[in-house]
Design a protein around this motif. Structure first.
Motif, PDB file in Angstrom:
ATOM      1  N   ARG A   6       0.865  -1.177   0.000  1.00 40.27           N
ATOM      2  CA  ARG A   6       0.000   0.000   0.000  1.00 40.27           C
ATOM      3  C   ARG A   6       0.901   1.226   0.000  1.00 40.27           C
ATOM      4  O   ARG A   6       1.904   1.272   0.694  1.00 40.27           O
ATOM      5  CB  ARG A   6      -0.905   0.023   1.234  1.00 40.27           C
ATOM      6  N   SER A   7       0.553   2.210  -0.770  1.00 42.93           N
ATOM      7  CA  SER A   7       1.386   3.396  -0.909  1.00 42.93           C
ATOM      8  C   SER A   7       1.250   4.308   0.305  1.00 42.93           C
ATOM      9  O   SER A   7       0.157   4.491   0.847  1.00 42.93           O
ATOM     10  CB  SER A   7       0.980   4.169  -2.167  1.00 42.93           C
ATOM     11  N   THR A   8       2.378   4.871   0.719  1.00 38.86           N
ATOM     12  CA  THR A   8       2.348   5.875   1.783  1.00 38.86           C
ATOM     13  C   THR A   8       2.381   7.274   1.191  1.00 38.86           C
ATOM     14  O   THR A   8       1.898   8.213   1.806  1.00 38.86           O
ATOM     15  CB  THR A   8       3.535   5.689   2.741  1.00 38.86           C
ATOM     16  N   ALA A   9       2.913   7.414  -0.009  1.00 41.18           N
ATOM     17  CA  ALA A   9       3.026   8.725  -0.635  1.00 41.18           C
ATOM     18  C   ALA A   9       1.786   9.095  -1.441  1.00 41.18           C
ATOM     19  O   ALA A   9       1.406  10.259  -1.511  1.00 41.18           O
ATOM     20  CB  ALA A   9       4.250   8.762  -1.547  1.00 41.18           C
ATOM     21  N   ASP A  10       1.136   8.113  -2.055  1.00 37.18           N
ATOM     22  CA  ASP A  10      -0.011   8.368  -2.935  1.00 37.18           C
ATOM     23  C   ASP A  10      -1.260   7.708  -2.350  1.00 37.18           C
ATOM     24  O   ASP A  10      -1.868   6.847  -2.959  1.00 37.18           O
ATOM     25  CB  ASP A  10       0.288   7.835  -4.335  1.00 37.18           C
ATOM     26  N   LYS A  12      -5.085   8.107  -0.761  1.00 39.43           N
ATOM     27  CA  LYS A  12      -6.289   8.926  -0.576  1.00 39.43           C
ATOM     28  C   LYS A  12      -7.126   8.368   0.576  1.00 39.43           C
ATOM     29  O   LYS A  12      -7.549   9.097   1.445  1.00 39.43           O
ATOM     30  CB  LYS A  12      -7.135   8.961  -1.854  1.00 39.43           C
ATOM     31  N   VAL A  13      -7.368   7.073   0.571  1.00 36.42           N
ATOM     32  CA  VAL A  13      -8.122   6.444   1.655  1.00 36.42           C
ATOM     33  C   VAL A  13      -7.183   5.524   2.437  1.00 36.42           C
ATOM     34  O   VAL A  13      -6.829   5.809   3.568  1.00 36.42           O
ATOM     35  CB  VAL A  13      -9.345   5.664   1.118  1.00 36.42           C
ATOM     36  N   THR A  14      -6.769   4.431   1.817  1.00 33.05           N
ATOM     37  CA  THR A  14      -5.868   3.495   2.502  1.00 33.05           C
ATOM     38  C   THR A  14      -4.537   3.332   1.787  1.00 33.05           C
ATOM     39  O   THR A  14      -3.643   2.696   2.321  1.00 33.05           O
ATOM     40  CB  THR A  14      -6.517   2.102   2.626  1.00 33.05           C
ATOM     41  N   GLY A  15      -4.402   3.851   0.588  1.00 36.56           N
ATOM     42  CA  GLY A  15      -3.172   3.714  -0.180  1.00 36.56           C
ATOM     43  C   GLY A  15      -3.147   2.498  -1.082  1.00 36.56           C
ATOM     44  O   GLY A  15      -2.158   2.249  -1.764  1.00 36.56           O
ATOM     45  N   LEU A  16      -4.233   1.729  -1.102  1.00 36.09           N
ATOM     46  CA  LEU A  16      -4.267   0.504  -1.898  1.00 36.09           C
ATOM     47  C   LEU A  16      -4.221   0.801  -3.391  1.00 36.09           C
ATOM     48  O   LEU A  16      -3.431   0.193  -4.118  1.00 36.09           O
ATOM     49  CB  LEU A  16      -5.502  -0.324  -1.559  1.00 36.09           C
ATOM     50  N   CYS A  17      -5.011   1.728  -3.861  1.00 39.25           N
ATOM     51  CA  CYS A  17      -5.010   2.056  -5.290  1.00 39.25           C
ATOM     52  C   CYS A  17      -3.670   2.652  -5.721  1.00 39.25           C
ATOM     53  O   CYS A  17      -3.175   2.344  -6.803  1.00 39.25           O
ATOM     54  CB  CYS A  17      -6.146   3.032  -5.619  1.00 39.25           C
ATOM     55  N   GLY A  18      -3.091   3.483  -4.884  1.00 40.74           N
ATOM     56  CA  GLY A  18      -1.778   4.044  -5.185  1.00 40.74           C
ATOM     57  C   GLY A  18      -0.714   2.964  -5.251  1.00 40.74           C
ATOM     58  O   GLY A  18       0.169   2.993  -6.107  1.00 40.74           O
ATOM     59  N   GLY A  19      -0.777   1.998  -4.361  1.00 41.05           N
ATOM     60  CA  GLY A  19       0.167   0.894  -4.370  1.00 41.05           C
ATOM     61  C   GLY A  19       0.002  -0.009  -5.574  1.00 41.05           C
ATOM     62  O   GLY A  19       0.993  -0.441  -6.179  1.00 41.05           O
ATOM     63  N   ASN A  27      -0.998   5.177 -13.936  1.00 39.74           N
ATOM     64  CA  ASN A  27      -1.437   6.322 -13.156  1.00 39.74           C
ATOM     65  C   ASN A  27      -2.457   5.868 -12.094  1.00 39.74           C
ATOM     66  O   ASN A  27      -3.359   5.080 -12.373  1.00 39.74           O
ATOM     67  CB  ASN A  27      -2.071   7.356 -14.092  1.00 39.74           C
ATOM     68  N   ALA A  28      -2.310   6.398 -10.888  1.00 35.40           N
ATOM     69  CA  ALA A  28      -3.198   6.013  -9.785  1.00 35.40           C
ATOM     70  C   ALA A  28      -4.638   6.449 -10.034  1.00 35.40           C
ATOM     71  O   ALA A  28      -5.578   5.783  -9.587  1.00 35.40           O
ATOM     72  CB  ALA A  28      -2.691   6.589  -8.470  1.00 35.40           C
ATOM     73  N   THR A  29      -4.827   7.534 -10.751  1.00 36.33           N
ATOM     74  CA  THR A  29      -6.181   8.004 -11.046  1.00 36.33           C
ATOM     75  C   THR A  29      -6.945   6.980 -11.877  1.00 36.33           C
ATOM     76  O   THR A  29      -8.139   6.769 -11.658  1.00 36.33           O
ATOM     77  CB  THR A  29      -6.128   9.356 -11.781  1.00 36.33           C
ATOM     78  N   LEU A  30      -6.261   6.325 -12.787  1.00 33.38           N
ATOM     79  CA  LEU A  30      -6.898   5.295 -13.605  1.00 33.38           C
ATOM     80  C   LEU A  30      -7.373   4.134 -12.730  1.00 33.38           C
ATOM     81  O   LEU A  30      -8.500   3.652 -12.875  1.00 33.38           O
ATOM     82  CB  LEU A  30      -5.920   4.788 -14.671  1.00 33.38           C
ATOM     83  N   ILE A  31      -6.541   3.702 -11.806  1.00 34.15           N
ATOM     84  CA  ILE A  31      -6.921   2.608 -10.906  1.00 34.15           C
ATOM     85  C   ILE A  31      -8.095   3.025 -10.030  1.00 34.15           C
ATOM     86  O   ILE A  31      -9.036   2.260  -9.821  1.00 34.15           O
ATOM     87  CB  ILE A  31      -5.719   2.176 -10.040  1.00 34.15           C
ATOM     88  N   ARG A  32      -8.059   4.256  -9.514  1.00 30.36           N
ATOM     89  CA  ARG A  32      -9.162   4.736  -8.672  1.00 30.36           C
ATOM     90  C   ARG A  32     -10.475   4.784  -9.440  1.00 30.36           C
ATOM     91  O   ARG A  32     -11.536   4.419  -8.911  1.00 30.36           O
ATOM     92  CB  ARG A  32      -8.816   6.107  -8.104  1.00 30.36           C
ATOM     93  N   LEU A  33     -10.438   5.248 -10.687  1.00 32.43           N
ATOM     94  CA  LEU A  33     -11.650   5.281 -11.509  1.00 32.43           C
ATOM     95  C   LEU A  33     -12.182   3.873 -11.767  1.00 32.43           C
ATOM     96  O   LEU A  33     -13.394   3.642 -11.709  1.00 32.43           O
ATOM     97  CB  LEU A  33     -11.385   5.994 -12.829  1.00 32.43           C
ATOM     98  N   LEU A  34     -11.282   2.948 -12.042  1.00 31.80           N
ATOM     99  CA  LEU A  34     -11.710   1.563 -12.263  1.00 31.80           C
ATOM    100  C   LEU A  34     -12.342   0.963 -11.008  1.00 31.80           C
ATOM    101  O   LEU A  34     -13.339   0.243 -11.093  1.00 31.80           O
ATOM    102  CB  LEU A  34     -10.524   0.712 -12.710  1.00 31.80           C
ATOM    103  N   VAL A  35     -11.793   1.276  -9.842  1.00 33.36           N
ATOM    104  CA  VAL A  35     -12.353   0.762  -8.589  1.00 33.36           C
ATOM    105  C   VAL A  35     -13.742   1.355  -8.346  1.00 33.36           C
ATOM    106  O   VAL A  35     -14.665   0.639  -7.952  1.00 33.36           O
ATOM    107  CB  VAL A  35     -11.408   1.043  -7.405  1.00 33.36           C
ATOM    108  N   VAL A  36     -13.911   2.639  -8.599  1.00 33.40           N
ATOM    109  CA  VAL A  36     -15.222   3.274  -8.399  1.00 33.40           C
ATOM    110  C   VAL A  36     -16.249   2.691  -9.363  1.00 33.40           C
ATOM    111  O   VAL A  36     -17.374   2.367  -8.961  1.00 33.40           O
ATOM    112  CB  VAL A  36     -15.113   4.810  -8.551  1.00 33.40           C
ATOM    113  N   LEU A  37     -15.880   2.548 -10.633  1.00 28.50           N
ATOM    114  CA  LEU A  37     -16.810   1.969 -11.607  1.00 28.50           C
ATOM    115  C   LEU A  37     -17.155   0.519 -11.263  1.00 28.50           C
ATOM    116  O   LEU A  37     -18.308   0.113 -11.371  1.00 28.50           O
ATOM    117  CB  LEU A  37     -16.222   2.060 -13.012  1.00 28.50           C
ATOM    118  N   ALA A  38     -16.161  -0.234 -10.826  1.00 22.54           N
ATOM    119  CA  ALA A  38     -16.415  -1.621 -10.441  1.00 22.54           C
ATOM    120  C   ALA A  38     -17.292  -1.685  -9.190  1.00 22.54           C
ATOM    121  O   ALA A  38     -18.158  -2.557  -9.074  1.00 22.54           O
ATOM    122  CB  ALA A  38     -15.095  -2.352 -10.200  1.00 22.54           C
ATOM    123  N   ALA A  39     -17.093  -0.773  -8.255  1.00 24.44           N
ATOM    124  CA  ALA A  39     -17.908  -0.753  -7.038  1.00 24.44           C
ATOM    125  C   ALA A  39     -19.364  -0.430  -7.361  1.00 24.44           C
ATOM    126  O   ALA A  39     -20.281  -1.010  -6.773  1.00 24.44           O
ATOM    127  CB  ALA A  39     -17.347   0.255  -6.042  1.00 24.44           C
TER     128      ALA A  39
END
Length: 65
Positions: A6-10, A12-19, A27-39
């Motif tokens: 899990r990322s400590t630098a990037d 937002k919530v737990t650092g999982l998407c950044g990691g 890019n972490a934003t792409l992973i975050r968008l995919l997680v939101v759409l999947a959720a």
């Protein structure tokens, strides 16, 4: 081979998407968008898996420069 942390630098919530983004080299934003759409499309199952993954995947150790 890179280890997944899990990322400590990037974080937002737990650092999982950044990691995951650092691990995949995207890019972490792409992973975050995919997680939101999947959720939204999985009726909340991905949210449960996200927090389970956050408990199982360790935080990135701090490196001393």
């Amino acid at each position: 081979m890179n280890k997944l942390f899990r990322s400590t630098a990037d974080a937002k919530v737990t650092g999982l998407c950044g990691g995951i983004a650092e691990w995949l080299g995207v890019n972490a934003t792409l992973i975050r968008l995919l997680v939101v759409l999947a959720a939204l499309s999985s009726f909340g199952t991905v949210i449960i898996l996200y927090f389970v993954g956050s408990m199982l995947i360790p935080k990135m150790p701090y490196s001393h420069f």
